[in-house]
Design a protein around this motif. Structure first.
Motif, PDB file in Angstrom:
ATOM      1  N   ASP A 168     -34.542 -27.296  46.847  1.00 41.15           N
ATOM      2  CA  ASP A 168     -34.813 -27.932  45.546  1.00 41.15           C
ATOM      3  C   ASP A 168     -34.785 -26.887  44.427  1.00 41.15           C
ATOM      4  N   ALA A 169     -35.392 -25.734  44.721  1.00 42.14           N
ATOM      5  CA  ALA A 169     -35.431 -24.660  43.713  1.00 42.14           C
ATOM      6  C   ALA A 169     -34.003 -24.210  43.394  1.00 42.14           C
ATOM      7  N   LYS A 170     -33.178 -24.103  44.436  1.00 42.34           N
ATOM      8  CA  LYS A 170     -31.785 -23.666  44.260  1.00 42.34           C
ATOM      9  C   LYS A 170     -31.035 -24.670  43.378  1.00 42.34           C
ATOM     10  N   LYS A 171     -31.251 -25.957  43.654  1.00 50.55           N
ATOM     11  CA  LYS A 171     -30.575 -27.021  42.891  1.00 50.55           C
ATOM     12  C   LYS A 171     -31.011 -26.972  41.418  1.00 50.55           C
ATOM     13  N   ILE A 172     -32.303 -26.804  41.179  1.00 56.97           N
ATOM     14  CA  ILE A 172     -32.800 -26.769  39.796  1.00 56.97           C
ATOM     15  C   ILE A 172     -32.204 -25.552  39.067  1.00 56.97           C
ATOM     16  N   PHE A 173     -32.192 -24.411  39.752  1.00 55.40           N
ATOM     17  CA  PHE A 173     -31.625 -23.202  39.138  1.00 55.40           C
ATOM     18  C   PHE A 173     -30.142 -23.411  38.829  1.00 55.40           C
ATOM     19  N   GLU A 174     -29.410 -23.953  39.801  1.00 54.63           N
ATOM     20  CA  GLU A 174     -27.962 -24.153  39.581  1.00 54.63           C
ATOM     21  C   GLU A 174     -27.700 -25.150  38.451  1.00 54.63           C
ATOM     22  N   ASP A 175     -28.511 -26.192  38.389  1.00 58.58           N
ATOM     23  CA  ASP A 175     -28.356 -27.164  37.297  1.00 58.58           C
ATOM     24  C   ASP A 175     -28.561 -26.480  35.940  1.00 58.58           C
ATOM     25  N   ALA A 176     -29.573 -25.617  35.889  1.00 57.49           N
ATOM     26  CA  ALA A 176     -29.839 -24.903  34.628  1.00 57.49           C
ATOM     27  C   ALA A 176     -28.638 -24.049  34.236  1.00 57.49           C
ATOM     28  N   MET A 177     -28.026 -23.413  35.220  1.00 59.75           N
ATOM     29  CA  MET A 177     -26.868 -22.559  34.921  1.00 59.75           C
ATOM     30  C   MET A 177     -25.697 -23.391  34.397  1.00 59.75           C
ATOM     31  N   ILE A 178     -25.494 -24.556  35.002  1.00 56.00           N
ATOM     32  CA  ILE A 178     -24.393 -25.439  34.574  1.00 56.00           C
ATOM     33  C   ILE A 178     -24.626 -25.895  33.137  1.00 56.00           C
ATOM     34  N   LEU A 179     -25.842 -26.358  32.876  1.00 51.06           N
ATOM     35  CA  LEU A 179     -26.168 -26.888  31.540  1.00 51.06           C
ATOM     36  C   LEU A 179     -26.052 -25.791  30.483  1.00 51.06           C
ATOM     37  N   ASP A 180     -26.523 -24.602  30.847  1.00 52.75           N
ATOM     38  CA  ASP A 180     -26.471 -23.471  29.919  1.00 52.75           C
ATOM     39  C   ASP A 180     -25.021 -23.141  29.569  1.00 52.75           C
ATOM     40  N   LYS A 181     -24.191 -23.100  30.601  1.00 54.10           N
ATOM     41  CA  LYS A 181     -22.777 -22.758  30.411  1.00 54.10           C
ATOM     42  C   LYS A 181     -22.080 -23.787  29.508  1.00 54.10           C
ATOM     43  N   LEU A 182     -22.532 -25.040  29.606  1.00 55.20           N
ATOM     44  CA  LEU A 182     -21.909 -26.095  28.802  1.00 55.20           C
ATOM     45  C   LEU A 182     -22.380 -26.070  27.344  1.00 55.20           C
ATOM     46  N   GLY A 183     -23.415 -25.290  27.058  1.00 54.72           N
ATOM     47  CA  GLY A 183     -23.797 -25.091  25.653  1.00 54.72           C
ATOM     48  C   GLY A 183     -25.000 -25.877  25.171  1.00 54.72           C
ATOM     49  N   VAL A 184     -25.860 -26.362  26.091  1.00 51.09           N
ATOM     50  CA  VAL A 184     -27.096 -26.995  25.586  1.00 51.09           C
ATOM     51  C   VAL A 184     -27.893 -25.906  24.861  1.00 51.09           C
ATOM     52  N   PHE A 185     -28.591 -26.281  23.779  1.00 49.81           N
ATOM     53  CA  PHE A 185     -29.318 -25.240  23.036  1.00 49.81           C
ATOM     54  C   PHE A 185     -30.682 -24.961  23.637  1.00 49.81           C
ATOM     55  N   ALA A 186     -31.186 -25.898  24.449  1.00 52.83           N
ATOM     56  CA  ALA A 186     -32.506 -25.706  25.063  1.00 52.83           C
ATOM     57  C   ALA A 186     -32.587 -26.533  26.347  1.00 52.83           C
ATOM     58  N   ILE A 187     -33.473 -26.112  27.219  1.00 47.55           N
ATOM     59  CA  ILE A 187     -33.684 -26.851  28.467  1.00 47.55           C
ATOM     60  C   ILE A 187     -35.187 -27.037  28.665  1.00 47.55           C
ATOM     61  N   VAL A 188     -35.629 -28.287  28.722  1.00 48.91           N
ATOM     62  CA  VAL A 188     -37.028 -28.552  29.075  1.00 48.91           C
ATOM     63  C   VAL A 188     -37.154 -28.390  30.591  1.00 48.91           C
ATOM     64  N   LEU A 189     -38.149 -27.610  31.002  1.00 44.80           N
ATOM     65  CA  LEU A 189     -38.429 -27.423  32.429  1.00 44.80           C
ATOM     66  C   LEU A 189     -39.762 -28.099  32.697  1.00 44.80           C
ATOM     67  N   GLU A 190     -39.716 -29.217  33.413  1.00 44.84           N
ATOM     68  CA  GLU A 190     -40.971 -29.961  33.612  1.00 44.84           C
ATOM     69  C   GLU A 190     -41.470 -29.802  35.049  1.00 44.84           C
ATOM     70  N   CYS A 191     -42.717 -29.358  35.156  1.00 47.07           N
ATOM     71  CA  CYS A 191     -43.416 -29.260  36.442  1.00 47.07           C
ATOM     72  C   CYS A 191     -42.609 -28.538  37.515  1.00 47.07           C
ATOM     73  N   ILE A 192     -42.355 -27.262  37.271  1.00 47.22           N
ATOM     74  CA  ILE A 192     -41.737 -26.418  38.307  1.00 47.22           C
ATOM     75  C   ILE A 192     -42.571 -25.140  38.419  1.00 47.22           C
ATOM     76  N   PRO A 193     -42.485 -24.446  39.559  1.00 47.95           N
ATOM     77  CA  PRO A 193     -43.267 -23.216  39.703  1.00 47.95           C
ATOM     78  C   PRO A 193     -42.877 -22.176  38.644  1.00 47.95           C
ATOM     79  N   LEU A 194     -43.843 -21.383  38.212  1.00 48.33           N
ATOM     80  CA  LEU A 194     -43.566 -20.448  37.121  1.00 48.33           C
ATOM     81  C   LEU A 194     -42.537 -19.394  37.480  1.00 48.33           C
ATOM     82  N   SER A 195     -42.431 -19.030  38.771  1.00 47.21           N
ATOM     83  CA  SER A 195     -41.434 -18.020  39.160  1.00 47.21           C
ATOM     84  C   SER A 195     -40.017 -18.568  38.971  1.00 47.21           C
ATOM     85  N   LEU A 196     -39.823 -19.845  39.259  1.00 42.19           N
ATOM     86  CA  LEU A 196     -38.509 -20.465  39.066  1.00 42.19           C
ATOM     87  C   LEU A 196     -38.188 -20.565  37.573  1.00 42.19           C
TER      88      LEU A 196
END
Ligand code: KIV
Length: 273
Positions: A168-196
């Motif tokens: 799950d952590a891997k999927k969330i991280f990869e999703d963030a990378m995809i969204l970032d690459k596509l140019g979203v200006f911000a990403i809300v991270l809801e209820c995930i461990p602080l290290s992730l």
């Protein structure tokens, strides 16, 4: 953290032109961002007066304003009405309009409905999940996009921390990378461990805005009703209550009732002659 020598503008100048990942990168390096939800005119005025960085007209509206059990019943008409109310109040604070469940089932729907939120006064839109096909279309149309990953209230069956399991952590991280690459200006991270959240923050150009995602995010968001202590039933671990308005309101209302019953209100000074 990636450094790319981008402009270091403040948020306010960007309200007019839309919030762009590149322009905001300076903020990621320099300062933390404070975002709050807001749904009405008067509260929006106070948020701007207090200097909040970003206002999210969130679909949490469904629960805290409209009294539903979740966000699933919120409609585009609801979001347009409340976005417009907030937009009438603020001059310089950027407004993010939340896209409600069912409003972005296809890229075509997402584009049409995002434009409606912008017409109502939003400067950017937010929607839940990693939907590259939608982000691409919106970004191509120069619409500023805030992503939202981790716990997704519009589809979650249970509200709990996401990303404890390695996959799950891997999927969330990869999703963030995809969204970032596509140019979203911000990403809300809801209820995930602080290290992730830290790892995502260190590897994205987009601002990370946490809710239940710990202190390493570039910014934090809370539902305003939680911060003000208006919600007497819902007190999750990640909420900090800064005041207790439910107590204050109850006291004020019972004082009013008592004074009306005892003939102490209205007095001469509150009467016309
Ligand atoms: O609708 C909302 O309030 C939100 C926040 C929890 C980020 O999406």
């Amino acid at each position: 953290m990636k450094q790319n020598g981008l402009k270091q503008n403040g948020l306010f100048e960007m309200k007019q032109n839309g919030l762009k990942q590149n322009d905001l990168f300076g903020l990621k390096v320099k300062k933390k961002i404070a975002m709050l939800t807001c749904y009405d005119f008067q509260t929006a005025k106070l948020l701007e007066q207090a200097g909040i960085d970003l206002i999210l007209v969130g679909d949490s509206l469904g629960m805290v304003v409209l009294g539903f059990n979740d966000t699933k019943s919120v409609t585009m008409a609801d979001m347009i009405r409340h976005t417009a109310a907030v937009a009438r109040a603020v001059e310089k604070t950027p407004i993010i309009g939340d896209m409600p469940a069912g409003s972005y089932n296809s890229a075509e729907d997402a584009l049409k409905n995002a434009k409606l939120l912008l017409e109502a006064g939003a400067n950017a839109v937010k929607f839940e999940g990693c939907r590259p096909e939608i982000v691409s279309v919106l970004v191509k149309e120069k619409i500023s996009v805030m992503a939202h990953i981790g716990l997704l209230p519009q589809t979650a069956e249970k509200y709990c921390v996401q990303g404890y399991e390695k996959d799950d952590a891997k999927k969330i991280f990869e999703d963030a990378m995809i969204l970032d690459k596509l140019g979203v200006f911000a990403i809300v991270l809801e209820c995930i461990p602080l290290s992730l959240a830290k790892k995502i923050t260190e590897n994205t150009n987009a601002l990370t805005i946490g809710i239940g995602a710990g202190l390493h995010c570039n910014g934090q968001v809370l539902v305003i009703n939680d911060l003000l202590g208006l919600n007497q039933k819902f007190k999750p671990k990640f909420v900090k209550q800064y005041t207790n308005l439910s107590e204050k309101i109850t006291t004020a209302v019972s004082n009013f009732k008592e004074e009306v019953l005892n003939g102490k209100f209205p007095l001469d000074k509150e009467s016309f002659h």
